[in-house]
Design a protein around this motif. Sequence first.
Motif, PDB file in Angstrom:
ATOM      1  N   VAL A  88       0.709  -1.582   0.042  1.00  7.85           N
ATOM      2  CA  VAL A  88      -0.079   0.201   0.653  1.00  7.85           C
ATOM      3  C   VAL A  88       0.966   1.321   0.286  1.00  7.85           C
ATOM      4  O   VAL A  88       2.178   1.069  -0.171  1.00  7.85           O
ATOM      5  N   ARG A  89       0.857   2.483  -0.198  1.00 14.49           N
ATOM      6  CA  ARG A  89       0.871   3.476  -0.200  1.00 14.49           C
ATOM      7  C   ARG A  89       1.766   3.904   1.254  1.00 14.49           C
ATOM      8  O   ARG A  89       0.484   4.044   2.423  1.00 14.49           O
ATOM      9  N   LEU A  90       2.922   4.163   1.741  1.00 15.88           N
ATOM     10  CA  LEU A  90       2.822   4.612   2.522  1.00 15.88           C
ATOM     11  C   LEU A  90       3.468   3.137   3.341  1.00 15.88           C
ATOM     12  O   LEU A  90       3.327   2.924   4.441  1.00 15.88           O
ATOM     13  N   GLY A  91       3.513   2.108   2.768  1.00 19.38           N
ATOM     14  CA  GLY A  91       3.725   0.695   3.465  1.00 19.38           C
ATOM     15  C   GLY A  91       5.542   0.214   3.370  1.00 19.38           C
ATOM     16  O   GLY A  91       6.178   1.599   3.162  1.00 19.38           O
ATOM     17  N   VAL A  92       5.847  -0.489   4.163  1.00 22.51           N
ATOM     18  CA  VAL A  92       7.433  -0.977   4.984  1.00 22.51           C
ATOM     19  C   VAL A  92       7.293  -2.022   4.590  1.00 22.51           C
ATOM     20  O   VAL A  92       7.229  -3.312   4.115  1.00 22.51           O
ATOM     21  N   LEU A  93       8.876  -1.633   3.880  1.00 22.60           N
ATOM     22  CA  LEU A  93       9.912  -2.568   2.685  1.00 22.60           C
ATOM     23  C   LEU A  93      10.831  -3.115   3.831  1.00 22.60           C
ATOM     24  O   LEU A  93      11.348  -2.450   3.913  1.00 22.60           O
ATOM     25  N   ALA A  94      11.190  -4.427   4.050  1.00 20.06           N
ATOM     26  CA  ALA A  94      12.123  -5.021   4.430  1.00 20.06           C
ATOM     27  C   ALA A  94      13.081  -5.706   4.276  1.00 20.06           C
ATOM     28  O   ALA A  94      12.499  -6.675   3.652  1.00 20.06           O
ATOM     29  N   LEU A  95      13.919  -5.573   3.681  1.00 22.58           N
ATOM     30  CA  LEU A  95      15.376  -5.842   3.256  1.00 22.58           C
ATOM     31  C   LEU A  95      16.305  -6.715   4.000  1.00 22.58           C
ATOM     32  O   LEU A  95      16.646  -6.653   5.191  1.00 22.58           O
ATOM     33  N   GLY A  96      16.975  -7.561   3.756  1.00 23.48           N
ATOM     34  CA  GLY A  96      17.882  -8.373   4.583  1.00 23.48           C
ATOM     35  C   GLY A  96      19.423  -7.423   4.970  1.00 23.48           C
ATOM     36  O   GLY A  96      19.760  -6.178   3.606  1.00 23.48           O
ATOM     37  N   HIS A  97      20.610  -7.477   5.471  1.00 22.58           N
ATOM     38  CA  HIS A  97      21.340  -6.049   5.581  1.00 22.58           C
ATOM     39  C   HIS A  97      22.279  -5.751   4.410  1.00 22.58           C
ATOM     40  O   HIS A  97      22.661  -5.135   4.298  1.00 22.58           O
ATOM     41  N   LYS A  98      22.158  -7.216   3.234  1.00 19.25           N
ATOM     42  CA  LYS A  98      23.535  -6.883   2.430  1.00 19.25           C
ATOM     43  C   LYS A  98      22.275  -6.685   0.863  1.00 19.25           C
ATOM     44  O   LYS A  98      22.838  -6.705   0.464  1.00 19.25           O
ATOM     45  N   GLU A  99      20.630  -5.512   1.130  1.00 22.11           N
ATOM     46  CA  GLU A  99      19.975  -5.781   0.173  1.00 22.11           C
ATOM     47  C   GLU A  99      19.580  -4.724   0.371  1.00 22.11           C
ATOM     48  O   GLU A  99      20.255  -3.881   1.406  1.00 22.11           O
ATOM     49  N   SER A 100      19.498  -3.918  -1.244  1.00 19.06           N
ATOM     50  CA  SER A 100      18.883  -2.305  -0.478  1.00 19.06           C
ATOM     51  C   SER A 100      18.131  -2.414  -2.342  1.00 19.06           C
ATOM     52  O   SER A 100      17.791  -2.976  -3.494  1.00 19.06           O
ATOM     53  N   VAL A 101      17.212  -1.004  -2.110  1.00 11.84           N
ATOM     54  CA  VAL A 101      16.070  -0.440  -3.223  1.00 11.84           C
ATOM     55  C   VAL A 101      16.889   0.234  -3.836  1.00 11.84           C
ATOM     56  O   VAL A 101      16.768   0.873  -5.523  1.00 11.84           O
ATOM     57  N   ARG A 102      18.301   0.443  -3.471  1.00 11.32           N
ATOM     58  CA  ARG A 102      19.036   1.870  -4.648  1.00 11.32           C
ATOM     59  C   ARG A 102      19.939   0.802  -5.759  1.00 11.32           C
ATOM     60  O   ARG A 102      20.390  -0.314  -4.952  1.00 11.32           O
ATOM     61  N   PHE A 103      20.171   1.956  -6.478  1.00 18.83           N
ATOM     62  CA  PHE A 103      20.686   1.208  -7.656  1.00 18.83           C
ATOM     63  C   PHE A 103      19.430   0.462  -8.441  1.00 18.83           C
ATOM     64  O   PHE A 103      19.531   0.126  -9.562  1.00 18.83           O
ATOM     65  N   THR A 104      17.900  -0.037  -8.078  1.00 22.26           N
ATOM     66  CA  THR A 104      17.354  -0.519  -9.017  1.00 22.26           C
ATOM     67  C   THR A 104      16.552   0.575  -9.038  1.00 22.26           C
ATOM     68  O   THR A 104      16.026   1.916  -9.057  1.00 22.26           O
TER      69      THR A 104
END
Length: 279
Positions: free
Chosen positions: A243-259
């Motif tokens: 949903v808008r303003l929902g939260v995504l949690a990834l692992g310490h070696k993962e990121s949304v950066r550079f995507t």
Amino acid sequence: MDPLPQRIETLEDLEIDLLLEGLFRHYGYDFRQYARSSLRRRLWRRVYAEGLDSLSGLQERVLHDPAAMDRLLLDLSVNVTSMFRDPTFYAAVRSQVVPLLRTYPFVRIWNAGCSSGEETYSLAILLLEEGLYERTRIYATDINEAVLDLARAGSFPADKLPEYRTNYIESGGRDDFARYHVVVGDRVRFRRSLRENIVFAQHNLASDRSFNEFHLIICRNVLIYFAPPLQDRVHELFHESLVRLGVLALGHKESVRFTSFEDRYEELNGRERLWRKVR
């Protein structure tokens, strides 16, 4: 320059391609865009465990023997998990994500790649202590039906108890960890009330589509095993499912950066890899 090493590498890659294509066409499991180096190691481990000497031999066996396919699937699935693994992550969820979840009348959470369930039950305990569990539904999914059966059973080896209790305390646990389980022989079983709002189901991140809208998606230490094209596909799936303003949690070696989705999120906690969808 001796061309032989190149021929060997090319033959191995061909065998892997054919094996993965066979798994996809015959069983529907799509590992074709998994990171090749990790995949290669896991496939050869299964080759030797089956008493074979080639990847082609493994292909023949798993395509004709569903039990061998089940064994291979266990090797290819990522099943490293523990209760309150990385306690600082759960502390961050308590302090930064829970206040956001309180704003919703009903909360839907997707724990993608839940493995044998320790992460899911950790989250359930946290939500129970924060007074949110009664109005939350947790969807815990994994590609591997065998580990999902373990998750549904809601138990773990008793010798893990000291480690899990320590992780719980360090994560900010507010109660006695013993409240949430009973010891039966050499196993520890979670209390039935802790499992009431959890739905365990099979889902393949490589090929399946979104199945709901979620306020929180947790997928930790899974994307690192995927090649970049599959990572992009999963990021699209998660963005579509939040949903808008929902939260995504990834692992310490993962990121949304550079995507291609980097500008769709704001960083909530960079160290603990928490992002909030803004567009």
